[in-house]
Design a protein around this motif. Structure first.
Motif, PDB file in Angstrom:
ATOM      1  N   LEU A   1      -7.320  56.959 -55.208  1.00 18.24           N
ATOM      2  CA  LEU A   1      -8.065  56.977 -53.945  1.00 18.24           C
ATOM      3  C   LEU A   1      -7.282  56.223 -52.889  1.00 18.24           C
ATOM      4  CD1 LEU A   1     -10.698  57.544 -52.320  1.00 18.24           C
ATOM      5  CD2 LEU A   1     -11.547  55.329 -53.164  1.00 18.24           C
ATOM      6  N   ILE A   2      -7.082  56.864 -51.736  1.00 22.10           N
ATOM      7  CA  ILE A   2      -6.397  56.230 -50.605  1.00 22.10           C
ATOM      8  C   ILE A   2      -7.417  56.067 -49.488  1.00 22.10           C
ATOM      9  CG2 ILE A   2      -4.519  56.430 -48.926  1.00 22.10           C
ATOM     10  CD1 ILE A   2      -3.189  58.372 -51.014  1.00 22.10           C
ATOM     11  N   ILE A   3      -7.647  54.831 -49.070  1.00 21.33           N
ATOM     12  CA  ILE A   3      -8.669  54.583 -48.045  1.00 21.33           C
ATOM     13  C   ILE A   3      -8.054  54.018 -46.773  1.00 21.33           C
ATOM     14  CG2 ILE A   3     -10.531  54.281 -49.714  1.00 21.33           C
ATOM     15  CD1 ILE A   3     -10.287  51.271 -49.370  1.00 21.33           C
ATOM     16  N   GLY A   4      -8.613  54.476 -45.645  1.00 20.55           N
ATOM     17  CA  GLY A   4      -8.220  53.972 -44.342  1.00 20.55           C
ATOM     18  C   GLY A   4      -9.456  53.523 -43.591  1.00 20.55           C
ATOM     19  N   ASN A   5      -9.325  53.386 -42.286  1.00 21.84           N
ATOM     20  CA  ASN A   5     -10.415  52.842 -41.476  1.00 21.84           C
ATOM     21  C   ASN A   5     -11.687  53.681 -41.554  1.00 21.84           C
ATOM     22  OD1 ASN A   5     -11.422  52.606 -38.140  1.00 21.84           O
ATOM     23  ND2 ASN A   5     -11.422  50.849 -39.514  1.00 21.84           N
ATOM     24  N   GLY A   6     -11.539  54.986 -41.771  1.00 23.08           N
ATOM     25  CA  GLY A   6     -12.707  55.850 -41.876  1.00 23.08           C
ATOM     26  C   GLY A   6     -13.609  55.488 -43.042  1.00 23.08           C
ATOM     27  N   PHE A   7     -13.037  54.856 -44.062  1.00 19.59           N
ATOM     28  CA  PHE A   7     -13.837  54.401 -45.197  1.00 19.59           C
ATOM     29  C   PHE A   7     -14.797  53.292 -44.747  1.00 19.59           C
ATOM     30  CE2 PHE A   7     -14.620  51.582 -48.785  1.00 19.59           C
ATOM     31  CZ  PHE A   7     -14.962  52.469 -49.798  1.00 19.59           C
ATOM     32  N   ASP A   8     -14.271  52.308 -44.032  1.00 17.50           N
ATOM     33  CA  ASP A   8     -15.114  51.223 -43.518  1.00 17.50           C
ATOM     34  C   ASP A   8     -16.158  51.761 -42.537  1.00 17.50           C
ATOM     35  OD1 ASP A   8     -13.741  49.425 -45.027  1.00 17.50           O
ATOM     36  OD2 ASP A   8     -12.637  48.499 -43.378  1.00 17.50           O
ATOM     37  N   LEU A   9     -15.750  52.706 -41.714  1.00 17.18           N
ATOM     38  CA  LEU A   9     -16.684  53.283 -40.745  1.00 17.18           C
ATOM     39  C   LEU A   9     -17.819  54.002 -41.459  1.00 17.18           C
ATOM     40  CD1 LEU A   9     -14.204  54.724 -38.073  1.00 17.18           C
ATOM     41  CD2 LEU A   9     -15.524  52.608 -37.942  1.00 17.18           C
ATOM     42  N   ASN A  10     -17.508  54.654 -42.583  1.00 18.42           N
ATOM     43  CA  ASN A  10     -18.543  55.338 -43.344  1.00 18.42           C
ATOM     44  C   ASN A  10     -19.564  54.355 -43.912  1.00 18.42           C
ATOM     45  OD1 ASN A  10     -19.394  56.589 -46.284  1.00 18.42           O
ATOM     46  ND2 ASN A  10     -19.257  58.139 -44.679  1.00 18.42           N
ATOM     47  N   LEU A  11     -19.123  53.112 -44.115  1.00 19.01           N
ATOM     48  CA  LEU A  11     -20.024  52.060 -44.591  1.00 19.01           C
ATOM     49  C   LEU A  11     -20.824  51.437 -43.448  1.00 19.01           C
ATOM     50  CD1 LEU A  11     -17.586  50.303 -47.073  1.00 19.01           C
ATOM     51  CD2 LEU A  11     -19.649  51.561 -47.699  1.00 19.01           C
ATOM     52  N   GLY A  12     -20.620  51.955 -42.244  1.00 24.55           N
ATOM     53  CA  GLY A  12     -21.334  51.426 -41.083  1.00 24.55           C
ATOM     54  C   GLY A  12     -20.698  50.186 -40.498  1.00 24.55           C
ATOM     55  N   MET A  13     -19.480  49.873 -40.914  1.00 25.43           N
ATOM     56  CA  MET A  13     -18.778  48.687 -40.407  1.00 25.43           C
ATOM     57  C   MET A  13     -18.120  49.017 -39.068  1.00 25.43           C
ATOM     58  SD  MET A  13     -17.026  47.499 -44.018  1.00 25.43           S
ATOM     59  CE  MET A  13     -16.380  45.938 -43.410  1.00 25.43           C
ATOM     60  N   VAL A  14     -18.241  48.112 -38.125  1.00 25.01           N
ATOM     61  CA  VAL A  14     -17.615  48.307 -36.809  1.00 25.01           C
ATOM     62  C   VAL A  14     -16.187  47.789 -36.900  1.00 25.01           C
ATOM     63  CG1 VAL A  14     -17.743  47.808 -34.344  1.00 25.01           C
ATOM     64  CG2 VAL A  14     -19.846  48.033 -35.687  1.00 25.01           C
ATOM     65  N   THR A  15     -15.267  48.700 -37.194  1.00 19.45           N
ATOM     66  CA  THR A  15     -13.860  48.318 -37.390  1.00 19.45           C
ATOM     67  C   THR A  15     -12.898  49.235 -36.645  1.00 19.45           C
ATOM     68  OG1 THR A  15     -13.792  49.670 -39.403  1.00 19.45           O
ATOM     69  CG2 THR A  15     -14.305  47.325 -39.680  1.00 19.45           C
ATOM     70  N   ASP A  16     -13.405  50.062 -35.739  1.00 18.60           N
ATOM     71  CA  ASP A  16     -12.551  51.031 -35.045  1.00 18.60           C
ATOM     72  C   ASP A  16     -11.805  50.392 -33.882  1.00 18.60           C
ATOM     73  OD1 ASP A  16     -14.413  52.050 -32.383  1.00 18.60           O
ATOM     74  OD2 ASP A  16     -15.420  51.041 -34.039  1.00 18.60           O
ATOM     75  N   TYR A  17     -10.713  51.038 -33.479  1.00 19.20           N
ATOM     76  CA  TYR A  17      -9.877  50.493 -32.406  1.00 19.20           C
ATOM     77  C   TYR A  17     -10.618  50.438 -31.077  1.00 19.20           C
ATOM     78  CZ  TYR A  17      -6.321  49.922 -28.863  1.00 19.20           C
ATOM     79  OH  TYR A  17      -5.614  49.472 -27.782  1.00 19.20           O
ATOM     80  N   ARG A  18     -11.415  51.460 -30.795  1.00 19.64           N
ATOM     81  CA  ARG A  18     -12.135  51.492 -29.521  1.00 19.64           C
ATOM     82  C   ARG A  18     -13.032  50.257 -29.371  1.00 19.64           C
ATOM     83  NH1 ARG A  18     -14.555  56.974 -28.496  1.00 19.64           N
ATOM     84  NH2 ARG A  18     -12.578  57.310 -27.429  1.00 19.64           N
TER      85      ARG A  18
ATOM     86  N   VAL B   1      -8.300  39.595 -36.598  1.00 18.84           N
ATOM     87  CA  VAL B   1      -8.891  38.937 -37.772  1.00 18.84           C
ATOM     88  C   VAL B   1     -10.327  38.514 -37.473  1.00 18.84           C
ATOM     89  CG1 VAL B   1      -8.800  36.875 -39.217  1.00 18.84           C
ATOM     90  CG2 VAL B   1      -6.715  38.180 -38.782  1.00 18.84           C
ATOM     91  N   VAL B   2     -10.548  37.915 -36.312  1.00 24.23           N
ATOM     92  CA  VAL B   2     -11.899  37.499 -35.915  1.00 24.23           C
ATOM     93  C   VAL B   2     -12.822  38.713 -35.816  1.00 24.23           C
ATOM     94  CG1 VAL B   2     -13.287  36.462 -34.068  1.00 24.23           C
ATOM     95  CG2 VAL B   2     -11.089  35.444 -34.712  1.00 24.23           C
ATOM     96  N   PHE B   3     -12.333  39.774 -35.208  1.00 30.03           N
ATOM     97  CA  PHE B   3     -13.113  40.996 -35.022  1.00 30.03           C
ATOM     98  C   PHE B   3     -13.521  41.608 -36.367  1.00 30.03           C
ATOM     99  CE2 PHE B   3     -12.764  45.718 -34.751  1.00 30.03           C
ATOM    100  CZ  PHE B   3     -13.892  45.967 -33.971  1.00 30.03           C
ATOM    101  N   LEU B   4     -12.567  41.723 -37.294  1.00 28.58           N
ATOM    102  CA  LEU B   4     -12.845  42.377 -38.565  1.00 28.58           C
ATOM    103  C   LEU B   4     -13.689  41.510 -39.504  1.00 28.58           C
ATOM    104  CD1 LEU B   4      -9.422  44.129 -39.321  1.00 28.58           C
ATOM    105  CD2 LEU B   4     -11.535  45.161 -38.472  1.00 28.58           C
ATOM    106  N   LYS B   5     -13.540  40.205 -39.394  1.00 23.82           N
ATOM    107  CA  LYS B   5     -14.345  39.324 -40.241  1.00 23.82           C
ATOM    108  C   LYS B   5     -15.833  39.425 -39.911  1.00 23.82           C
ATOM    109  CE  LYS B   5     -11.162  35.715 -41.790  1.00 23.82           C
ATOM    110  NZ  LYS B   5     -10.798  34.279 -41.724  1.00 23.82           N
ATOM    111  N   SER B   6     -16.125  39.848 -38.686  1.00 27.63           N
ATOM    112  CA  SER B   6     -17.536  39.974 -38.287  1.00 27.63           C
ATOM    113  C   SER B   6     -18.141  41.317 -38.696  1.00 27.63           C
ATOM    114  CB  SER B   6     -17.664  39.804 -36.772  1.00 27.63           C
ATOM    115  OG  SER B   6     -17.051  40.888 -36.093  1.00 27.63           O
TER     116      SER B   6
END
Length: 400
Positions: free
Chosen positions: A9-26, A171-176
């Protein structure tokens, strides 16, 4: 070559987004704007270049902006010229006629050092022997070299500062970022299926994972989950399942997976890695922008070895176009045996994927699975888990 892994399994940012995590560049860019980040750093040209490009959707857009700055910005143009001009001046002063003639082609650098204009004018009116014998010109050349070298160092320091500041903010953004249970994610199901674990529903999966983690005691069969994310995926999933408060407890952490869980671009607890992947033409002062300066020297080779030696790879939320395409280029063009499955969340995304591969000349078969809560997807996950368990058993028997 004998396959070492069943399904990877290869995961990218879309995996976190599918979990409802706010991790996108925008969202990251909007936060920087709202916090006045760019206003605080008006003297940093790379940060202002990123600001001027505005909102973009994907992380590969962000890295594309950095690449554009490193290759085509005014600073990049100046620095490339400096890289070529400095040795030319030395050669010209060492009685090299060809280098003397080439100096006049760098008039653009007068924008940095106006005194350079008089040297160029001298080369148009005098010969290279006069140039070498003129002490005033020699002194001017020493000054010009020093000024250009200083500009070079300043730009080198500015890009290093920009990357450090961006990483700190990221780092601050993703930790939240937290999993949002309202999203009704199915990402966790495919994730654990790769480990050979499947059960319908949160409770069933939690009980399975609890039992599995106790039995394995940190020793797992051969499988691979490759992450291009910085987030602590295992911890996020386990904490999420624990919060649902079933009777079973999961004693499983990211470190327990050891080499089974392989990170490409670092982690929040160590170093996050982003920048330029391709071997594009950039000035020496911008070398720190290359991922290869920070990433493990054999990271791409290890990634290639993993996907080449897997019976199947599943790509979840990682774009294989833009800068990221380099990781897959040889594999997609040469390997016809490994099954490739791309998980998609809507038809538009699937079409973009297909079009980009077509533009790259990729003709091999790609299977697509729709990410949605459905019996079909649950069956897909269950089949993957069964395949993995059978593969593990077969490997164990062959190893003796």
């Amino acid at each position: 070559m004998k396959k070492k892994y069943g399904t990877t399994l290869i995961i990218g940012n879309g995996f976190d987004l599918n979990l409802g995590m706010v991790t996108d560049y925008r969202s990251f860019f909007k936060k920087l704007k709202a916090d006045g980040f760019f206003t605080k750093h008006t003297n940093n040209p790379l940060l202002q270049f990123i600001n001027a490009k505005g909102e973009k959707e994907k992380w590969y857009d962000f890295e594309g902006i950095i690449q554009e700055y490193a290759t085509r910005s005014e600073q990049a143009v100046y620095l490339k010229m400096i890289d070529k001009l400095l040795p030319l001046i030395d050669k010209a002063l060492d009685i090299d006629e060809e280098s003397f003639k080439e100096i006049k082609g760098y008039k653009h650098l007068c924008g940095i050092v106006p005194e350079f204009d008089s040297v160029i004018e001298y080369t148009t009116k005098n010969n290279y022997l006069d140039f070498v014998a003129d002490n005033d010109i020699r002194e001017k050349c020493v000054y010009i070299k020093k000024a250009l070298s200083q500009y070079n160092e300043e730009q080198r320091d500015l890009v290093k500062e920009a990357m450090r500041l961006l990483k700190d903010e990221l780092v601050v953004f993703l930790k939240s970022a937290k999993i949002n249970d309202e999203e009704k994610s199915v990402a966790f199901m495919i994730f654990f299926s790769i480990m050979g674990i499947y059960a319908a529903g949160y409770k069933g999966l939690t009980m399975k994972l609890s039992d599995y983690s106790k039995k394995c005691q940190g020793i797992f069969p051969d499988f691979k989950i490759v992450s291009f994310n910085y987030t602590d995926t295992i911890s996020n999933l386990v904490v999420y399942l624990q919060c649902i408060k079933f009777d079973s407890r999961i004693d499983l952490e990211t470190n327990d997976l050891k080499e089974n869980f392989y990170r490409i671009h670092g982690a929040l607890g160590s170093e996050v890695i982003f920048g330029i992947d391709s071997e594009c033409d950039i000035p020496n002062a911008f070398i720190s922008l290359r991922k290869s300066n920070h990433i493990s020297i054999n990271a791409k080779q290890r990634f290639s070895d993993i996907i080449e030696n897997s019976k199947r790879i599943i790509i979840f939320g990682h774009s294989i176009y833009g800068i990221d395409y380099e990781y897959y280029a040889d594999f997609l063009k040469k390997n016809k045996d490994t099954e490739v499955v791309v998980l998609y969340h809507n038809e538009k995304g699937k079409k973009e994927f297909e079009n980009e591969l077509e533009n790259k000349g990729v003709t091999r078969k790609i299977n697509y699975e729709y990410i949605v809560i459905s019996n079909h997807f649950f069956e897909f996950c269950e089949n993957i888990a069964k395949d993995q368990r059978l593969f593990f058993e077969k490997e164990s028997k062959e190893k003796g």
